[in-house]
Design a protein around this motif. Structure first.
Motif, PDB file in Angstrom:
ATOM      1  N   LEU A  49       8.055  28.740  34.330  1.00 41.77           N
ATOM      2  CA  LEU A  49       7.763  26.915  34.017  1.00 41.77           C
ATOM      3  C   LEU A  49       7.614  26.411  32.694  1.00 41.77           C
ATOM      4  O   LEU A  49       7.604  25.773  32.524  1.00 41.77           O
ATOM      5  CB  LEU A  49       5.975  27.342  34.239  1.00 41.77           C
ATOM      6  N   GLY A  50       7.213  28.027  31.745  1.00 47.64           N
ATOM      7  CA  GLY A  50       7.450  27.969  30.110  1.00 47.64           C
ATOM      8  C   GLY A  50       9.204  27.801  30.272  1.00 47.64           C
ATOM      9  O   GLY A  50       8.691  26.684  29.054  1.00 47.64           O
ATOM     10  N   ALA A  51      10.074  28.387  30.703  1.00 51.21           N
ATOM     11  CA  ALA A  51      11.340  27.838  31.084  1.00 51.21           C
ATOM     12  C   ALA A  51      11.586  26.512  30.915  1.00 51.21           C
ATOM     13  O   ALA A  51      12.436  25.508  30.400  1.00 51.21           O
ATOM     14  CB  ALA A  51      12.243  28.646  30.919  1.00 51.21           C
ATOM     15  N   TYR A  52      11.137  26.038  31.689  1.00 47.37           N
ATOM     16  CA  TYR A  52      10.772  24.782  32.970  1.00 47.37           C
ATOM     17  C   TYR A  52      10.962  23.171  30.989  1.00 47.37           C
ATOM     18  O   TYR A  52      11.581  22.776  30.802  1.00 47.37           O
ATOM     19  CB  TYR A  52      10.969  24.200  33.479  1.00 47.37           C
ATOM     20  N   LEU A  53      10.063  23.911  30.937  1.00 47.26           N
ATOM     21  CA  LEU A  53       9.405  22.633  29.582  1.00 47.26           C
ATOM     22  C   LEU A  53       9.808  22.579  28.845  1.00 47.26           C
ATOM     23  O   LEU A  53      10.000  21.703  28.114  1.00 47.26           O
ATOM     24  CB  LEU A  53       7.778  23.312  29.342  1.00 47.26           C
ATOM     25  N   VAL A  54      10.810  24.117  28.274  1.00 46.98           N
ATOM     26  CA  VAL A  54      11.476  24.074  26.857  1.00 46.98           C
ATOM     27  C   VAL A  54      12.692  23.042  27.200  1.00 46.98           C
ATOM     28  O   VAL A  54      13.176  22.194  27.087  1.00 46.98           O
ATOM     29  CB  VAL A  54      11.735  25.137  26.692  1.00 46.98           C
ATOM     30  N   LEU A  55      13.371  23.000  28.625  1.00 48.12           N
ATOM     31  CA  LEU A  55      14.870  23.003  29.086  1.00 48.12           C
ATOM     32  C   LEU A  55      14.933  21.646  29.500  1.00 48.12           C
ATOM     33  O   LEU A  55      15.960  20.492  29.453  1.00 48.12           O
ATOM     34  CB  LEU A  55      15.304  23.711  29.940  1.00 48.12           C
ATOM     35  N   TYR A  56      13.764  20.623  30.761  1.00 51.81           N
ATOM     36  CA  TYR A  56      13.451  19.784  30.738  1.00 51.81           C
ATOM     37  C   TYR A  56      12.351  19.098  30.590  1.00 51.81           C
ATOM     38  O   TYR A  56      12.005  18.697  31.671  1.00 51.81           O
ATOM     39  CB  TYR A  56      13.688  20.247  32.586  1.00 51.81           C
ATOM     40  N   PRO A  57      11.736  18.928  29.810  1.00 47.99           N
ATOM     41  CA  PRO A  57      10.526  18.470  29.741  1.00 47.99           C
ATOM     42  C   PRO A  57       9.993  16.960  29.820  1.00 47.99           C
ATOM     43  O   PRO A  57       9.190  16.298  29.811  1.00 47.99           O
ATOM     44  CB  PRO A  57      10.331  18.207  27.801  1.00 47.99           C
ATOM     45  N   GLY A  58      11.912  16.024  29.665  1.00 47.88           N
ATOM     46  CA  GLY A  58      11.810  14.956  30.060  1.00 47.88           C
ATOM     47  C   GLY A  58      11.952  14.914  31.706  1.00 47.88           C
ATOM     48  O   GLY A  58      11.768  13.740  32.533  1.00 47.88           O
ATOM     49  N   ALA A  59      12.517  15.727  32.993  1.00 42.62           N
ATOM     50  CA  ALA A  59      12.301  15.419  34.357  1.00 42.62           C
ATOM     51  C   ALA A  59      11.302  15.153  35.132  1.00 42.62           C
ATOM     52  O   ALA A  59      10.124  15.594  34.530  1.00 42.62           O
ATOM     53  CB  ALA A  59      13.093  16.993  34.838  1.00 42.62           C
ATOM     54  N   ARG A  60      11.352  13.799  35.911  1.00 44.78           N
ATOM     55  CA  ARG A  60      10.194  13.787  36.151  1.00 44.78           C
ATOM     56  C   ARG A  60       9.991  14.322  37.835  1.00 44.78           C
ATOM     57  O   ARG A  60      10.882  15.160  38.848  1.00 44.78           O
ATOM     58  CB  ARG A  60      10.450  12.493  37.317  1.00 44.78           C
ATOM     59  N   VAL A  61       8.666  14.880  37.552  1.00 49.45           N
ATOM     60  CA  VAL A  61       7.988  15.718  38.801  1.00 49.45           C
ATOM     61  C   VAL A  61       7.340  15.147  39.721  1.00 49.45           C
ATOM     62  O   VAL A  61       6.299  14.078  39.548  1.00 49.45           O
ATOM     63  CB  VAL A  61       7.121  16.785  38.412  1.00 49.45           C
ATOM     64  N   TRP A  62       7.132  14.889  41.593  1.00 51.67           N
ATOM     65  CA  TRP A  62       6.726  14.316  41.730  1.00 51.67           C
ATOM     66  C   TRP A  62       5.909  14.990  42.490  1.00 51.67           C
ATOM     67  O   TRP A  62       5.789  16.864  42.871  1.00 51.67           O
ATOM     68  CB  TRP A  62       7.347  14.101  43.675  1.00 51.67           C
ATOM     69  N   VAL A  63       4.312  15.050  42.496  1.00 52.61           N
ATOM     70  CA  VAL A  63       3.296  15.608  42.068  1.00 52.61           C
ATOM     71  C   VAL A  63       1.690  14.778  43.380  1.00 52.61           C
ATOM     72  O   VAL A  63       2.264  13.633  43.297  1.00 52.61           O
ATOM     73  CB  VAL A  63       2.680  15.796  41.110  1.00 52.61           C
ATOM     74  N   LEU A  64       1.493  15.746  44.225  1.00 48.32           N
ATOM     75  CA  LEU A  64       0.430  15.410  44.730  1.00 48.32           C
ATOM     76  C   LEU A  64      -1.038  15.469  44.104  1.00 48.32           C
ATOM     77  O   LEU A  64      -1.855  16.228  43.400  1.00 48.32           O
ATOM     78  CB  LEU A  64      -0.068  15.829  45.960  1.00 48.32           C
ATOM     79  N   VAL A  65      -2.080  14.000  43.659  1.00 47.86           N
ATOM     80  CA  VAL A  65      -3.229  14.725  42.707  1.00 47.86           C
ATOM     81  C   VAL A  65      -4.181  14.359  43.751  1.00 47.86           C
ATOM     82  O   VAL A  65      -4.014  13.090  44.424  1.00 47.86           O
ATOM     83  CB  VAL A  65      -2.984  13.254  41.937  1.00 47.86           C
ATOM     84  N   PRO A  66      -4.815  14.813  44.046  1.00 49.10           N
ATOM     85  CA  PRO A  66      -6.520  14.888  44.980  1.00 49.10           C
ATOM     86  C   PRO A  66      -7.108  14.532  44.022  1.00 49.10           C
ATOM     87  O   PRO A  66      -8.255  13.916  43.321  1.00 49.10           O
ATOM     88  CB  PRO A  66      -6.812  16.933  45.275  1.00 49.10           C
ATOM     89  N   PHE A  67      -6.871  13.059  45.095  1.00 48.99           N
ATOM     90  CA  PHE A  67      -8.098  11.501  44.242  1.00 48.99           C
ATOM     91  C   PHE A  67      -8.622  10.762  45.667  1.00 48.99           C
ATOM     92  O   PHE A  67      -8.063  10.094  45.702  1.00 48.99           O
ATOM     93  CB  PHE A  67      -7.543  10.510  43.362  1.00 48.99           C
ATOM     94  N   LEU A  68      -9.710  11.493  45.881  1.00 48.60           N
ATOM     95  CA  LEU A  68     -10.403  10.762  47.429  1.00 48.60           C
ATOM     96  C   LEU A  68      -9.219  11.204  49.024  1.00 48.60           C
ATOM     97  O   LEU A  68      -9.319  12.035  49.574  1.00 48.60           O
ATOM     98  CB  LEU A  68      -9.948   9.657  47.665  1.00 48.60           C
ATOM     99  N   ILE A  69      -7.546  11.024  48.590  1.00 50.28           N
ATOM    100  CA  ILE A  69      -6.876  11.592  48.734  1.00 50.28           C
ATOM    101  C   ILE A  69      -6.180  12.001  48.829  1.00 50.28           C
ATOM    102  O   ILE A  69      -5.774  12.330  46.457  1.00 50.28           O
ATOM    103  CB  ILE A  69      -5.893   9.786  50.146  1.00 50.28           C
ATOM    104  N   LEU A  70      -4.576  12.606  48.909  1.00 53.62           N
ATOM    105  CA  LEU A  70      -3.630  13.087  48.801  1.00 53.62           C
ATOM    106  C   LEU A  70      -2.932  11.999  47.542  1.00 53.62           C
ATOM    107  O   LEU A  70      -1.957  11.548  48.616  1.00 53.62           O
ATOM    108  CB  LEU A  70      -2.981  14.592  48.835  1.00 53.62           C
ATOM    109  N   LEU A  71      -3.251  11.613  46.085  1.00 53.95           N
ATOM    110  CA  LEU A  71      -2.370  10.338  45.454  1.00 53.95           C
ATOM    111  C   LEU A  71      -1.254  10.828  45.182  1.00 53.95           C
ATOM    112  O   LEU A  71      -0.798  11.694  44.062  1.00 53.95           O
ATOM    113  CB  LEU A  71      -3.107   9.256  44.721  1.00 53.95           C
TER     114      LEU A  71
END
Length: 289
Positions: free
Chosen positions: A183-205
């Motif tokens: 994860l640390g290497a990814y942050l340095v190499l691709y900080p602007g890459a877009r990542v699809w995430v699920l955010v727990p907010f009543l449902i998985l958003l």
């Protein structure tokens, strides 16, 4: 490390295509699952299977193959260890202890511990992060260097934690330290890459966020949890090992950031605006380290 991942988002996919099949990442995931299924009592833990005899076998198994801070720092095994058998004493049944019947190498245990996990949740959390972020780091480093890098981060995380808690006899298990390095290497190499995430907010958003937001927030949480809380008060999660692995991963990847081709910007709405198309990734580019 022992425990599970802690964060506020669940990454499921990154918009960052790799140029080659990440065979090493796939192999690491497969080996982790295979070892987990062979660990005493783990395969049936999801449905609540267990008992004292099974717990004793697991305790003996971890004593032999997990990394123990006291053993790593002082280089010697305890005189008495769990034997894997059940004993009945005046205070009731328990796990029998005796002299170790094996020759354990503490430095080697830091490697074997990377492939041990304490629960399905622990395993799936680690492997999900490795699945999402490992392919691009492997693509950038090359397969052999990536495998060495993965092991280095895992060792650094394990020994970094052991140095702080050198008297602990609690086994350290899990790929979290090595995956944190990825994860640390990814942050340095691709900080602007877009990542699809699920955010727990009543449902998985589902949301699409920059990698620096997802991974930066994750790192901040690990650092906050590790500061002053300690493993014994943090649900047995070795947060400090996550922090060490992440920082080592960043440092190893830092010399490569200039030659790394940024991922293409995804099309469609992004935080209320249209994303601009980014440069195409050249097929001829090769890892330089």
């Amino acid at each position: 490390m022992a425990g599970q991942w802690t964060g506020v988002v669940i990454p499921v996919h990154d918009v960052n295509p790799a140029r080659r099949v990440p065979w090493v990442t796939y192999a690491l995931i497969a080996v982790n699952f295979a070892v987990f299924l062979r660990t005493p009592g783990m395969a049936g833990s999801l449905v609540g299977e267990g008992g004292l005899a099974q717990a004793c076998r697991l305790e003996s198994f971890l004593g032999q193959w997990a990394a123990v801070p006291r053993e790593l720092i002082h280089g010697r095994l305890p005189e008495l260890v769990p034997t894997g058998q059940v004993a009945v004493g005046p205070s009731g049944p328990g796990c029998l202890v005796g002299p170790p019947g094996y020759d354990k190498s503490p430095p080697l245990s830091a490697l074997t511990a990377m492939f041990l996990h304490g629960s399905w949740l622990h395993l799936l959390g680690n492997m999900m992060f490795l699945w999402v972020f490992g392919d691009n780091v492997e693509d950038r480093l090359g397969r052999v260097r990536y495998l060495l890098f993965y092991g280095l981060c895992g060792y650094a995380a394990t020994y970094g934690f052991a140095l702080v808690d050198a008297g602990s006899a609690t086994p350290l298990i899990g790929a979290s330290g090595a995956v944190a390095g990825v994860l640390g290497a990814y942050l340095v190499l691709y900080p602007g890459a877009r990542v699809w995430v699920l955010v727990p907010f009543l449902i998985l958003l589902p949301l699409r966020l920059p990698a620096w937001t997802v991974l930066g927030l994750w790192f901040v949480l690990q650092a906050v949890y590790s500061y002053g809380a300690g493993v014994s008060q943090a649900g047995s999660v070795a947060y400090l090992a996550h922090v060490v692995g992440f920082v080592v991963g960043m440092l190893c990847a830092w010399p490569l950031r200039r030659g790394t081709v940024p991922p293409p910007e995804p099309g469609g709405p992004l935080w209320g605006r249209r994303a601009r198309p980014g440069p195409a990734r050249p097929r001829w580019s090769r890892p330089i380290w």
